[in-house]
Design a protein around this motif. Structure first.
Motif, PDB file in Angstrom:
ATOM      1  N   PHE A   1       0.827  -1.291   0.066  1.00 26.04           N
ATOM      2  CA  PHE A   1       0.072  -0.010   0.112  1.00 26.04           C
ATOM      3  C   PHE A   1       1.057   1.437  -0.058  1.00 26.04           C
ATOM      4  O   PHE A   1       0.307   2.357   0.467  1.00 26.04           O
ATOM      5  N   GLN A   2       2.170   1.274  -0.460  1.00 28.10           N
ATOM      6  CA  GLN A   2       2.904   2.286  -0.441  1.00 28.10           C
ATOM      7  C   GLN A   2       2.555   3.457  -1.271  1.00 28.10           C
ATOM      8  O   GLN A   2       2.318   4.458  -0.790  1.00 28.10           O
ATOM      9  N   THR A   3       2.055   3.053  -2.302  1.00 26.71           N
ATOM     10  CA  THR A   3       1.549   4.065  -3.209  1.00 26.71           C
ATOM     11  C   THR A   3       0.306   5.023  -2.756  1.00 26.71           C
ATOM     12  O   THR A   3       0.247   6.266  -2.635  1.00 26.71           O
ATOM     13  N   THR A   4      -0.634   4.143  -2.161  1.00 28.98           N
ATOM     14  CA  THR A   4      -1.838   4.781  -1.265  1.00 28.98           C
ATOM     15  C   THR A   4      -1.437   5.560  -0.209  1.00 28.98           C
ATOM     16  O   THR A   4      -1.873   6.499  -0.105  1.00 28.98           O
ATOM     17  N   ILE A   5      -0.565   5.108   0.634  1.00 29.42           N
ATOM     18  CA  ILE A   5      -0.183   5.996   1.662  1.00 29.42           C
ATOM     19  C   ILE A   5       0.399   7.151   1.168  1.00 29.42           C
ATOM     20  O   ILE A   5       0.175   8.318   1.812  1.00 29.42           O
ATOM     21  N   VAL A   6       1.407   7.069   0.392  1.00 29.03           N
ATOM     22  CA  VAL A   6       1.940   8.228  -0.091  1.00 29.03           C
ATOM     23  C   VAL A   6       0.944   9.276  -0.759  1.00 29.03           C
ATOM     24  O   VAL A   6       0.941  10.471  -0.483  1.00 29.03           O
ATOM     25  N   GLY A   7      -0.124   8.775  -1.440  1.00 33.41           N
ATOM     26  CA  GLY A   7      -1.091   9.620  -1.902  1.00 33.41           C
ATOM     27  C   GLY A   7      -1.806  10.173  -0.777  1.00 33.41           C
ATOM     28  O   GLY A   7      -2.104  11.346  -0.785  1.00 33.41           O
ATOM     29  N   ILE A   8      -2.047   9.440   0.278  1.00 32.77           N
ATOM     30  CA  ILE A   8      -3.185  10.063   1.257  1.00 32.77           C
ATOM     31  C   ILE A   8      -2.268  11.175   1.962  1.00 32.77           C
ATOM     32  O   ILE A   8      -2.629  12.245   2.320  1.00 32.77           O
ATOM     33  N   VAL A   9      -0.943  10.877   2.224  1.00 34.05           N
ATOM     34  CA  VAL A   9       0.076  11.926   3.041  1.00 34.05           C
ATOM     35  C   VAL A   9      -0.003  13.072   2.090  1.00 34.05           C
ATOM     36  O   VAL A   9      -0.134  14.500   2.646  1.00 34.05           O
ATOM     37  N   GLY A  10       0.254  12.897   0.713  1.00 33.67           N
ATOM     38  CA  GLY A  10       0.302  13.971  -0.139  1.00 33.67           C
ATOM     39  C   GLY A  10      -0.897  14.961  -0.294  1.00 33.67           C
ATOM     40  O   GLY A  10      -0.809  16.113  -0.355  1.00 33.67           O
ATOM     41  N   PHE A  11      -1.799  14.185  -0.124  1.00 39.66           N
ATOM     42  CA  PHE A  11      -3.337  14.774  -0.252  1.00 39.66           C
ATOM     43  C   PHE A  11      -3.537  15.649   1.032  1.00 39.66           C
ATOM     44  O   PHE A  11      -4.042  16.724   1.013  1.00 39.66           O
ATOM     45  N   ILE A  12      -3.196  15.020   2.156  1.00 41.14           N
ATOM     46  CA  ILE A  12      -3.404  15.845   3.316  1.00 41.14           C
ATOM     47  C   ILE A  12      -2.488  17.089   3.437  1.00 41.14           C
ATOM     48  O   ILE A  12      -2.739  18.249   3.590  1.00 41.14           O
TER      49      ILE A  12
END
Length: 169
Positions: free
Chosen positions: A13-24
Motif C-alpha cells: 500500500f506504499q502508493t496509497t499511503i504516499v497519496g494520502i499523505v500528499g493529499f493531506i
C-alpha cells in the motif's frame, strides 16, 4: 522490531499511503493559503476604512470651518450677499465605499451629506440669483442663511466626531 508481514503490507500500500499523505499536505497548504488571503483582505479593508474616515473627516472639517466663518460674519447693510456654493470634492467620489464604515458612522456621515445637499437646495430657493459657483442673497435672507449654516455645521460636527471616535480619523 518490524515484522515481515507489516513490511509486506506497507510495501503493498506504499502508493496509497504516499497519496494520502500528499493529499493531506495539499489540503493543509490550501487552508493555510486561504487563511493568509483572508487576513490580507482584512488588512486591505481596514486600510481602506481608515483612509475613508480620514478623507471624510478632513473634508467635513473644512466645510464646517467655512460655515462657522459665515456664522461669525456681519449681516449685510441692505445690500446683497454673495455666498459660494459648496462643491463636495471627495465625498461624491467615495459614496460607494460608505459601506466600509460602521453603521453608526454611516448614519451621521449620510446625514452630513444630506445636510450639505439640503443647504445647497435651500440657498438656491432663497437666492435672488444663482450660478455654478455662487448664490446671490438679499439682506432679508440673512437670518435664514444663518440658520441653514448653523444646522449644517452641526451635522458636519457630529459626523467629524463620529469619525474621530473610531480613533482613525
Amino acid at each position: 522490531m518490524i515484522n515481515s508481514e507489516f513490511l509486506a503490507i506497507l510495501e503493498q500500500f506504499q502508493t496509497t499511503i504516499v497519496g494520502i499523505v500528499g493529499f493531506i499536505g495539499v489540503i493543509w497548504t490550501l487552508r493555510a493559503n486561504a487563511k493568509n488571503a483572508r487576513e490580507e483582505h482584512g488588512r486591505q479593508i481596514g486600510s481602506r476604512r481608515t483612509a475613508l474616515r480620514r478623507i471624510l473627516a478632513a473634508e467635513f472639517r473644512n466645510y464646517r470651518r467655512a460655515l462657522k466663518k459665515n456664522l461669525e460674519a456681519q449681516p449685510p447693510n441692505d445690500g446683497l450677499l454673495s455666498v459660494g456654493r459648496i462643491h463636495r470634492l471627495f465625498s461624491e467620489q467615495i459614496a460607494a465605499d460608505l459601506g466600509l464604515l460602521d453603521l453608526d458612522e454611516i448614519d451621521v456621515v449620510v446625514n452630513a451629506l444630506i445636510s450639505l445637499d439640503g443647504m445647497d437646495h435651500f440657498l438656491e430657493n432663497i437666492s435672488l440669483q444663482t450660478s455654478d459657483t455662487r448664490f446671490l442673497l438679499s439682506s432679508e435672507a440673512w437670518e435664514e442663511f444663518q440658520i441653514v449654516n448653523s444646522t449644517t455645521a452641526d451635522a458636519l460636527n457630529y459626523a467629524v466626531q463620529a469619525l474621530e471616535f473610531s480613533g482613525e480619523a
